[in-house]
Design a protein around this motif. Structure first.
Motif, PDB file in Angstrom:
ATOM      1  N   LEU A  55       0.834  -1.195   0.000  1.00 16.12           N
ATOM      2  CA  LEU A  55       0.000   0.000   0.000  1.00 16.12           C
ATOM      3  C   LEU A  55       0.875   1.254   0.000  1.00 16.12           C
ATOM      4  CD1 LEU A  55      -2.807   1.283   0.066  1.00 16.12           C
ATOM      5  CD2 LEU A  55      -2.722   1.141   2.567  1.00 16.12           C
ATOM      6  N   GLY A  56       1.948   1.226   0.765  1.00 17.36           N
ATOM      7  CA  GLY A  56       2.873   2.358   0.784  1.00 17.36           C
ATOM      8  C   GLY A  56       3.476   2.612  -0.591  1.00 17.36           C
ATOM      9  N   THR A  57       3.858   1.546  -1.278  1.00 21.66           N
ATOM     10  CA  THR A  57       4.409   1.671  -2.633  1.00 21.66           C
ATOM     11  C   THR A  57       3.365   2.223  -3.586  1.00 21.66           C
ATOM     12  OG1 THR A  57       5.929  -0.164  -2.222  1.00 21.66           O
ATOM     13  CG2 THR A  57       5.479   0.386  -4.532  1.00 21.66           C
ATOM     14  N   LEU A  58       2.141   1.730  -3.489  1.00 25.43           N
ATOM     15  CA  LEU A  58       1.056   2.211  -4.345  1.00 25.43           C
ATOM     16  C   LEU A  58       0.802   3.702  -4.104  1.00 25.43           C
ATOM     17  CD1 LEU A  58      -1.146   1.521  -6.405  1.00 25.43           C
ATOM     18  CD2 LEU A  58      -2.594   0.801  -4.500  1.00 25.43           C
ATOM     19  N   ASN A  59       0.778   4.123  -2.840  1.00 23.49           N
ATOM     20  CA  ASN A  59       0.598   5.551  -2.517  1.00 23.49           C
ATOM     21  C   ASN A  59       1.726   6.390  -3.100  1.00 23.49           C
ATOM     22  OD1 ASN A  59      -1.835   5.578  -1.205  1.00 23.49           O
ATOM     23  ND2 ASN A  59      -0.974   5.548   0.849  1.00 23.49           N
ATOM     24  N   GLU A  60       2.954   5.908  -2.989  1.00 20.93           N
ATOM     25  CA  GLU A  60       4.096   6.645  -3.533  1.00 20.93           C
ATOM     26  C   GLU A  60       3.998   6.774  -5.051  1.00 20.93           C
ATOM     27  OE1 GLU A  60       7.701   4.785  -2.194  1.00 20.93           O
ATOM     28  OE2 GLU A  60       7.280   5.247  -0.081  1.00 20.93           O
ATOM     29  N   MET A  61       3.574   5.697  -5.715  1.00 21.42           N
ATOM     30  CA  MET A  61       3.411   5.751  -7.175  1.00 21.42           C
ATOM     31  C   MET A  61       2.349   6.770  -7.558  1.00 21.42           C
ATOM     32  SD  MET A  61       3.696   1.713  -8.195  1.00 21.42           S
ATOM     33  CE  MET A  61       3.078   1.988  -9.833  1.00 21.42           C
ATOM     34  N   LEU A  62       1.201   6.720  -6.877  1.00 19.02           N
ATOM     35  CA  LEU A  62       0.120   7.653  -7.180  1.00 19.02           C
ATOM     36  C   LEU A  62       0.544   9.088  -6.904  1.00 19.02           C
ATOM     37  CD1 LEU A  62      -2.881   5.625  -5.738  1.00 19.02           C
ATOM     38  CD2 LEU A  62      -2.592   6.324  -8.133  1.00 19.02           C
ATOM     39  N   GLN A  63       1.229   9.298  -5.797  1.00 15.62           N
ATOM     40  CA  GLN A  63       1.681  10.650  -5.474  1.00 15.62           C
ATOM     41  C   GLN A  63       2.661  11.142  -6.533  1.00 15.62           C
ATOM     42  OE1 GLN A  63       2.838  11.137  -1.424  1.00 15.62           O
ATOM     43  NE2 GLN A  63       3.092  13.328  -1.624  1.00 15.62           N
ATOM     44  N   GLY A  64       3.533  10.273  -7.009  1.00 19.14           N
ATOM     45  CA  GLY A  64       4.457  10.644  -8.084  1.00 19.14           C
ATOM     46  C   GLY A  64       3.728  11.006  -9.363  1.00 19.14           C
ATOM     47  N   HIS A  65       2.687  10.237  -9.698  1.00 22.52           N
ATOM     48  CA  HIS A  65       1.885  10.542 -10.895  1.00 22.52           C
ATOM     49  C   HIS A  65       1.219  11.906 -10.753  1.00 22.52           C
ATOM     50  CE1 HIS A  65       2.730   6.570 -12.238  1.00 22.52           C
ATOM     51  NE2 HIS A  65       1.735   5.948 -11.631  1.00 22.52           N
ATOM     52  N   VAL A  66       0.647  12.165  -9.581  1.00 19.22           N
ATOM     53  CA  VAL A  66      -0.029  13.443  -9.338  1.00 19.22           C
ATOM     54  C   VAL A  66       0.977  14.593  -9.431  1.00 19.22           C
ATOM     55  CG1 VAL A  66      -1.207  14.808  -7.551  1.00 19.22           C
ATOM     56  CG2 VAL A  66      -1.943  12.463  -8.016  1.00 19.22           C
ATOM     57  N   GLN A  67       2.153  14.418  -8.832  1.00 17.10           N
ATOM     58  CA  GLN A  67       3.173  15.461  -8.877  1.00 17.10           C
ATOM     59  C   GLN A  67       3.699  15.692 -10.294  1.00 17.10           C
ATOM     60  OE1 GLN A  67       5.774  13.826  -5.866  1.00 17.10           O
ATOM     61  NE2 GLN A  67       4.975  15.207  -4.307  1.00 17.10           N
ATOM     62  N   LEU A  68       3.711  14.669 -11.110  1.00 19.74           N
ATOM     63  CA  LEU A  68       4.135  14.805 -12.504  1.00 19.74           C
ATOM     64  C   LEU A  68       3.077  15.523 -13.337  1.00 19.74           C
ATOM     65  CD1 LEU A  68       6.084  13.993 -14.864  1.00 19.74           C
ATOM     66  CD2 LEU A  68       4.705  11.925 -15.082  1.00 19.74           C
ATOM     67  N   LEU A  69       1.810  15.164 -13.134  1.00 21.66           N
ATOM     68  CA  LEU A  69       0.729  15.708 -13.959  1.00 21.66           C
ATOM     69  C   LEU A  69       0.298  17.119 -13.561  1.00 21.66           C
ATOM     70  CD1 LEU A  69      -1.480  12.512 -14.222  1.00 21.66           C
ATOM     71  CD2 LEU A  69      -0.379  13.697 -16.139  1.00 21.66           C
ATOM     72  N   ALA A  70       0.360  17.444 -12.281  1.00 23.12           N
ATOM     73  CA  ALA A  70      -0.153  18.740 -11.820  1.00 23.12           C
ATOM     74  C   ALA A  70       0.480  19.929 -12.547  1.00 23.12           C
ATOM     75  CB  ALA A  70       0.003  18.873 -10.306  1.00 23.12           C
ATOM     76  N   PRO A  71       1.801  19.998 -12.694  1.00 22.21           N
ATOM     77  CA  PRO A  71       2.364  21.152 -13.415  1.00 22.21           C
ATOM     78  C   PRO A  71       1.967  21.176 -14.893  1.00 22.21           C
ATOM     79  CG  PRO A  71       4.103  19.910 -12.299  1.00 22.21           C
ATOM     80  CD  PRO A  71       2.835  19.165 -12.118  1.00 22.21           C
ATOM     81  N   GLU A  72       1.795  20.014 -15.480  1.00 20.35           N
ATOM     82  CA  GLU A  72       1.388  19.949 -16.891  1.00 20.35           C
ATOM     83  C   GLU A  72      -0.016  20.527 -17.073  1.00 20.35           C
ATOM     84  OE1 GLU A  72       3.406  19.107 -19.294  1.00 20.35           O
ATOM     85  OE2 GLU A  72       5.017  18.247 -18.105  1.00 20.35           O
ATOM     86  N   VAL A  73      -0.933  20.113 -16.213  1.00 18.10           N
ATOM     87  CA  VAL A  73      -2.311  20.613 -16.294  1.00 18.10           C
ATOM     88  C   VAL A  73      -2.351  22.091 -15.908  1.00 18.10           C
ATOM     89  CG1 VAL A  73      -4.653  20.375 -15.363  1.00 18.10           C
ATOM     90  CG2 VAL A  73      -3.320  18.331 -15.938  1.00 18.10           C
ATOM     91  N   ARG A  74      -1.548  22.467 -14.937  1.00 14.95           N
ATOM     92  CA  ARG A  74      -1.507  23.881 -14.530  1.00 14.95           C
ATOM     93  C   ARG A  74      -1.049  24.764 -15.695  1.00 14.95           C
ATOM     94  NH1 ARG A  74       0.704  26.196  -8.870  1.00 14.95           N
ATOM     95  NH2 ARG A  74       0.061  28.333  -9.209  1.00 14.95           N
ATOM     96  N   ASN A  75      -0.081  24.287 -16.468  1.00  8.97           N
ATOM     97  CA  ASN A  75       0.385  25.052 -17.626  1.00  8.97           C
ATOM     98  C   ASN A  75      -0.665  25.124 -18.731  1.00  8.97           C
ATOM     99  OD1 ASN A  75       2.868  25.641 -16.494  1.00  8.97           O
ATOM    100  ND2 ASN A  75       3.853  23.839 -17.364  1.00  8.97           N
ATOM    101  N   LEU A  76      -1.473  24.084 -18.859  1.00  6.58           N
ATOM    102  CA  LEU A  76      -2.528  24.064 -19.874  1.00  6.58           C
ATOM    103  C   LEU A  76      -3.758  24.877 -19.462  1.00  6.58           C
ATOM    104  CD1 LEU A  76      -2.622  20.308 -20.988  1.00  6.58           C
ATOM    105  CD2 LEU A  76      -2.117  22.274 -22.454  1.00  6.58           C
ATOM    106  N   SER A  77      -4.042  24.953 -18.173  1.00  4.92           N
ATOM    107  CA  SER A  77      -5.307  25.518 -17.694  1.00  4.92           C
ATOM    108  C   SER A  77      -5.587  26.951 -18.151  1.00  4.92           C
ATOM    109  CB  SER A  77      -5.425  25.399 -16.174  1.00  4.92           C
ATOM    110  OG  SER A  77      -4.438  26.167 -15.529  1.00  4.92           O
TER     111      SER A  77
END
Length: 180
Positions: free
Chosen positions: A32-54
């Motif tokens: 579960l810890g690994t899964l949370n870390e993966m999801l958090q990494g995905h969110v941290q990767l995508l957030a700036p991309e979407v922020r730049n597009l918004s």
């Protein structure tokens, strides 16, 4: 600022969030810890991309992007700061990753950037769920489940100190006319 170091691997991100959202039971312990870390990494990767597009998005897509970016900002703030910071909920991370990926892949018709400052201000702001006033960075706050029919699945923030003492909430009561 776009993340040019890591490409967005949509298939991996989708597989990760679906492993949570379509699962009958979540893993426990280290898995579960690994899964949370993966999801958090995905969110941290995508957030700036979407922020730049918004700022280039239009209509409801733009409003949705800003809403998801605000929630993303709140979700990521939960884990920063003290070593005893609360871990974000796995489902919250999965839903956020899904929303960000959808907006990244399907931003709708894009135009010239507008109101970038307003978007940045909205994203950085944390609002109290009780009084709807901003929670300043130096103010103590608590993360709580929302008082809704979603059975505690949605989390928000409230001032750690009672909101009723805030001057902005005190509404003057007009004097009553005694001649009536």
């Amino acid at each position: 600022m776009s993340n040019t170091l890591l490409p967005v691997d949509a298939d991996t991100i989708q597989h990760t969030y679906e492993s949570v959202l379509l699962s009958i039971r979540l893993p426990t312990g280290d898995a579960l810890g690994t899964l949370n870390e993966m999801l958090q990494g995905h969110v941290q990767l995508l957030a700036p991309e979407v922020r730049n597009l918004s700022p280039r998005m239009r209509g409801e897509t733009r409003r949705t992007a800003v809403h998801i970016l605000v929630r993303t900002s709140h979700l990521l703030k939960v884990t920063t700061g003290s070593p005893t910071a609360q871990l974000p909920d796995t489902y919250d991370l999965a839903v956020t990753a899904r929303g960000l990926l959808t907006l990244y892949l399907y931003p709708g018709p894009l135009g010239s950037p507008t109101a970038e400052d307003e978007i940045a201000e909205q994203i950085g702001q944390r609002l109290c769920g009780a009084c709807r006033e901003p929670i300043e960075d130096d103010e103590p706050y608590e993360r709580r489940p929302s008082d809704s029919n979603s059975a505690g699945a949605i989390h928000g923030y409230v001032h750690a100190e009672p909101c009723v003492d805030r001057p902005s909430l005190l509404v003057p009561v007009p004097p009553q006319d005694s001649s009536a």
